[in-house]
Design a protein around this motif. Structure first.
Motif, mmCIF file in Angstrom:
data_model
loop_
_atom_site.group_PDB
_atom_site.id
_atom_site.type_symbol
_atom_site.label_atom_id
_atom_site.label_comp_id
_atom_site.label_asym_id
_atom_site.label_seq_id
_atom_site.Cartn_x
_atom_site.Cartn_y
_atom_site.Cartn_z
ATOM 1 N N ILE A 57 71.981 41.996 34.412
ATOM 2 C CA ILE A 57 70.786 41.900 35.264
ATOM 3 C C ILE A 57 71.129 41.116 36.527
ATOM 4 O O ILE A 57 70.745 41.502 37.634
ATOM 5 N N LEU A 58 71.884 40.027 36.366
ATOM 6 C CA LEU A 58 72.297 39.246 37.537
ATOM 7 C C LEU A 58 73.204 40.058 38.454
ATOM 8 O O LEU A 58 73.112 39.951 39.679
ATOM 9 N N ARG A 59 74.080 40.881 37.865
ATOM 10 C CA ARG A 59 74.936 41.755 38.691
ATOM 11 C C ARG A 59 74.082 42.759 39.468
ATOM 12 O O ARG A 59 74.329 43.018 40.651
ATOM 13 N N GLN A 60 73.060 43.304 38.805
ATOM 14 C CA GLN A 60 72.162 44.243 39.481
ATOM 15 C C GLN A 60 71.433 43.548 40.625
ATOM 16 O O GLN A 60 71.295 44.102 41.718
ATOM 17 N N LEU A 61 70.990 42.324 40.405
ATOM 18 C CA LEU A 61 70.319 41.561 41.451
ATOM 19 C C LEU A 61 71.247 41.365 42.641
ATOM 20 O O LEU A 61 70.840 41.555 43.790
ATOM 21 N N ASP A 62 72.496 41.032 42.376
ATOM 22 C CA ASP A 62 73.467 40.836 43.447
ATOM 23 C C ASP A 62 73.688 42.135 44.227
ATOM 24 O O ASP A 62 73.762 42.122 45.456
ATOM 25 N N MET A 63 73.759 43.244 43.513
ATOM 26 C CA MET A 63 73.935 44.546 44.186
ATOM 27 C C MET A 63 72.729 44.849 45.071
ATOM 28 O O MET A 63 72.888 45.338 46.193
ATOM 29 N N MET A 64 71.540 44.553 44.582
ATOM 30 C CA MET A 64 70.326 44.786 45.369
ATOM 31 C C MET A 64 70.312 43.912 46.617
ATOM 32 O O MET A 64 69.918 44.355 47.693
ATOM 33 N N LYS A 65 70.776 42.688 46.462
ATOM 34 C CA LYS A 65 70.846 41.767 47.605
ATOM 35 C C LYS A 65 71.824 42.309 48.650
ATOM 36 O O LYS A 65 71.511 42.368 49.838
ATOM 37 N N ARG A 66 73.016 42.706 48.191
ATOM 38 C CA ARG A 66 74.023 43.231 49.118
ATOM 39 C C ARG A 66 73.574 44.528 49.779
ATOM 40 O O ARG A 66 73.965 44.811 50.909
ATOM 41 N N ALA A 67 72.731 45.294 49.085
ATOM 42 C CA ALA A 67 72.217 46.552 49.639
ATOM 43 C C ALA A 67 71.083 46.305 50.631
ATOM 44 O O ALA A 67 70.637 47.236 51.297
ATOM 45 N N GLY A 68 70.618 45.061 50.716
ATOM 46 C CA GLY A 68 69.580 44.734 51.692
ATOM 47 C C GLY A 68 68.162 44.970 51.214
ATOM 48 O O GLY A 68 67.243 45.094 52.032
ATOM 49 N N ASN A 69 67.934 45.000 49.905
ATOM 50 C CA ASN A 69 66.593 45.189 49.365
ATOM 51 C C ASN A 69 65.681 44.084 49.909
ATOM 52 O O ASN A 69 65.965 42.894 49.750
ATOM 53 N N ALA A 70 64.583 44.472 50.562
ATOM 54 C CA ALA A 70 63.696 43.515 51.236
ATOM 55 C C ALA A 70 63.086 42.504 50.268
ATOM 56 O O ALA A 70 63.024 41.304 50.580
ATOM 57 N N ALA A 71 62.634 42.953 49.107
ATOM 58 C CA ALA A 71 62.023 42.040 48.144
ATOM 59 C C ALA A 71 63.044 41.029 47.631
ATOM 60 O O ALA A 71 62.728 39.842 47.472
ATOM 61 N N VAL A 72 64.253 41.481 47.400
ATOM 62 C CA VAL A 72 65.305 40.590 46.911
ATOM 63 C C VAL A 72 65.703 39.600 48.002
ATOM 64 O O VAL A 72 65.884 38.403 47.734
ATOM 65 N N LYS A 73 65.812 40.067 49.232
ATOM 66 C CA LYS A 73 66.132 39.162 50.340
ATOM 67 C C LYS A 73 65.062 38.082 50.476
ATOM 68 O O LYS A 73 65.362 36.906 50.681
ATOM 69 N N LYS A 74 63.786 38.480 50.333
ATOM 70 C CA LYS A 74 62.684 37.516 50.418
ATOM 71 C C LYS A 74 62.764 36.528 49.262
ATOM 72 O O LYS A 74 62.514 35.333 49.435
ATOM 73 N N ALA A 75 63.126 37.020 48.076
ATOM 74 C CA ALA A 75 63.261 36.143 46.908
ATOM 75 C C ALA A 75 64.324 35.081 47.161
ATOM 76 O O ALA A 75 64.106 33.895 46.889
ATOM 77 N N TYR A 76 65.474 35.495 47.678
ATOM 78 C CA TYR A 76 66.534 34.535 47.958
ATOM 79 C C TYR A 76 66.122 33.557 49.058
ATOM 80 O O TYR A 76 66.443 32.372 48.988
ATOM 81 N N ALA A 77 65.389 34.043 50.036
ATOM 82 C CA ALA A 77 64.924 33.171 51.115
ATOM 83 C C ALA A 77 63.908 32.152 50.602
ATOM 84 O O ALA A 77 63.736 31.086 51.211
ATOM 85 N N SER A 78 63.270 32.444 49.474
ATOM 86 C CA SER A 78 62.256 31.560 48.903
ATOM 87 C C SER A 78 62.816 30.532 47.923
ATOM 88 O O SER A 78 62.085 29.671 47.452
ATOM 89 N N VAL A 79 64.100 30.622 47.638
ATOM 90 C CA VAL A 79 64.716 29.652 46.724
ATOM 91 C C VAL A 79 64.731 28.292 47.422
ATOM 92 O O VAL A 79 65.178 28.180 48.561
ATOM 93 N N PRO A 80 64.217 27.256 46.736
ATOM 94 C CA PRO A 80 64.200 25.919 47.357
ATOM 95 C C PRO A 80 65.603 25.471 47.790
ATOM 96 O O PRO A 80 66.591 25.722 47.104
ATOM 97 N N ALA A 81 65.659 24.821 48.920
ATOM 98 C CA ALA A 81 66.937 24.403 49.506
ATOM 99 C C ALA A 81 67.751 23.494 48.599
ATOM 100 O O ALA A 81 68.981 23.511 48.641
ATOM 101 N N LYS A 82 67.092 22.712 47.775
ATOM 102 C CA LYS A 82 67.807 21.757 46.922
ATOM 103 C C LYS A 82 68.251 22.356 45.592
ATOM 104 O O LYS A 82 68.732 21.638 44.717
ATOM 105 N N THR A 83 68.108 23.665 45.436
ATOM 106 C CA THR A 83 68.497 24.325 44.193
ATOM 107 C C THR A 83 70.004 24.224 43.994
ATOM 108 O O THR A 83 70.780 24.438 44.933
ATOM 109 N N ARG A 84 70.396 23.896 42.765
ATOM 110 C CA ARG A 84 71.827 23.832 42.460
ATOM 111 C C ARG A 84 72.436 25.215 42.678
ATOM 112 O O ARG A 84 71.812 26.229 42.335
#
Length: 115
Positions: free
Chosen positions: A16-43
């Motif tokens: 599932i994490l590999r699929q998420l990474d593929m979606m991110k690299r493919a430029g999926n808008a929802a996934v890009k927004k999800a990554y942009a919403s990750v708090p800055a202090k996240t490990r």
């Protein structure tokens, strides 16, 4: 979200994490927004799972979220809750996934749930 550790070593969860990474690299808008919403202090090791948590909460219609729900249902079955899990609707499972993510619980490989 630390419930993303719901069997973090599980092969399907890793896929599932590999699929998420593929979606991110493919430029999926929802996934890009999800990554942009990750708090800055996240490990750094938690960034992908935090993005997944965001998707579960904000993009339940995505195939990857439906896959997470199915995986979570299977985790519950593996914990010996087979008959009970069969009575749950997708919305019930989605609520459980969201609650687990928000509370930071972890489903261990042996099936136990830790808060």
């Amino acid at each position: 979200m630390h419930a993303y550790q719901l069997g973090r070593g599980n092969a399907e969860f890793k896929d599932i994490l590999r699929q998420l990474d593929m979606m991110k690299r493919a430029g999926n808008a929802a996934v890009k927004k999800a990554y942009a919403s990750v708090p800055a202090k996240t490990r750094p090791e938690d960034i992908h799972e935090e993005a997944l948590a965001y998707l579960v909460q904000h993009s339940p219609e995505l195939g990857i979220v439906k896959r997470i729900v199915a995986w979570f249902r299977n985790v519950l079955r593996a914990m010996g809750l087979g008959s009970w899990v069969g009575e749950l609707s997708t919305d019930d499972i989605m609520d459980m996934v969201q609650t687990a993510m928000l509370r930071g619980s972890v489903v261990e490989a042996g099936g136990g749930v830790c808060a």
